[in-house]
Design an enzyme around this catalytic site. Sequence first.
Site: not given
Length: 483
Positions: A154-155, A178, A180, A232-233, A254-255, A282, A288, A385, A445
Site C-alpha cells: 500500500w505504501n 493483487k 493492497a 511486503g513483509s 522484496e521483503l 520520504r 522498506c 521496521e 530508488s
Amino acid sequence: MTVVRDVPKQLFIGGGWQDAESGRTLSVDNPATGEELCQVADASPADGRRAVEAAVAAQAGWAATPPRVRSEILRRAYDIIIARTEDLALLMTLEMGKPLTEARAEVAYAAEFFRWFSEEAVRIDGGMTTAPDGRNRLLVTRQPVGPCLLITPWNFPLAMGTRKIGPAIAAGCTIVLKPAPQTPLASLALAEILTEAGLPAGVLNIVTTTDAAGVVEPLLRGGRIRKLSFTGSTQVGRILLAQCADTVIRTSMELGGNAPLIVFDDADLDVAVEGTMVAKMRNMGESCCAANRIYVHTSIADEFSTRLAARMAALKVGPGTEPGTDVGPLIDTVGRSKAHDLVRDAVKRGAKVLTGGELPEGPGCFYPPTVLTDVTTDAAINDTEIFGPVAAILTFDDEDEAVTAANDTEFGLAAYLFTQNLDRALRVGERLESGMIGLNTGLVSNPAAPFGGVKQSGLGREGGRVGIDEFLEYKYIAVPVGA
C-alpha cells in the site's frame, strides 16, 4: 471527489470490469480523516481463479506479440500517466495519505518504469555459439516465463504496480495483479490507462480482496501461475515461498528492511542531515528502505542530533491535500500505534525525546516527526521496521563498531553511509550486508538501477537492466552441423 468517482470499482478480468462473484465489497478509507472514500469489489477465491484463467488464455498470443508492439504499449501508457499526473497524485493522496508533492513525485517515478521497460522490451537478447568440439551450434533464446501473480503493497500504490507490470508486459507475460486492499484505486486507474494504451484483453487482470490468503494460496498451488513477484513483509514472504514450493514457481521478493544509516566523524554535516531527512522522512517513513537505525560518531552526535531535530520539528503535519503539508497521516491506526509503542519502549529504556513523541488529538492517523537520542541496543526499535516518522539515534566510536552494529540484523535491503573519505566509503560499502547502499545520499530508488536486498530482505531484483530477467526463461537448442 471526482477522481475517486471516475475510477472503476469492479474487478478487472479478461479485459472487462466485473463485480465480485459474491457481490461483496471492501471499504477504501481516507487515512487523513478516517472517512470512507468508496467501496470496491472484494474478490473471492473463485474470482481469483477466473482471473488466472483469463491470463492463461491470453498467454500464448501475448508471448507471440512482437517486442516493438509491447514496447509501444508501455510507452503510450507512460505518456498517459504523465499527462494525468495531477489526477493520479490526488487519488494516491486520498487513499494513502502522502502529501501531494510526494504523490506527484511518485507518479513520475512510476511512469518511468514503463518508459524504461518499453526500451528493454526490444533488447531481449539471445545468441548462438559453436560447441567446443565444433560439431554443434548452441542456440540460446529467451522466452516469457508465463502467467504471473504480482502482489503489491500500500505504501507506493502506483509505483509498485508499474515496477512489476512493466517488465512482465515487456517480457511477454500475462498478469494477475493483487493490490493492497487499503490502496486499490491507483491500480484500478492503471488498468484503464493500459487498456487505453492498447493492452489486449486478458494480459492484465486485477483482483482486489480482503481475503488475500484465501485468494492467493489456491493460485500458487494450482499449477498455472509460473511466476510470483511479491513486495511486503518477510513474514508473509516466507509463507508464500512455502506455497510456491509445491509447483516450483519462480519467485522474486522484496521483503522487510531495517536500514542502518552511518554518519562518520568526517562527514559533511549539511549533506548528512539532508540525506538523513530524505532517507527517514520520504513517504512519512513508510518505506522498506527508510533509515531505521541511525548510527552517529560520538564526536558529532550532539550537533547532528540537534540539527536533525530542528529540521524534523519544522515539518508541517496535516492532510496531504493541504498546501504546505510535509508529513501526511500514516496508513491506519495500527501503523500509528506501532510507531508510538516503539517510541514509548525506547523511552522506557532510557532514550530521550528531542522532538515529537506524543499522539496528537483529533481525527486521522497522524504522528509527529520524532527524534530519539541515547537509544539503547535493547530497545525494540532496533529490531523492528518502524514504518513511521521516527528517527532513532545511536552512537559509535570506530568503524568496526559501526559496521558490526549495522550488520547485526536478519535484513539487508538498504544502508546509508556519510563520509568524505573515499577509501572509507568503498571499504565500508563493501562490508555492509545490504543489496543497496546510499553513499552521501538518502535516496537509492531509481528505475534504471536494480532494486532488492540480501539475507531475509528478499530474492531477485526489480528495475535496471536485470529487472526484465525475472520474467524470462532461457531456452537452449542444440543444432548439429554436418561436416
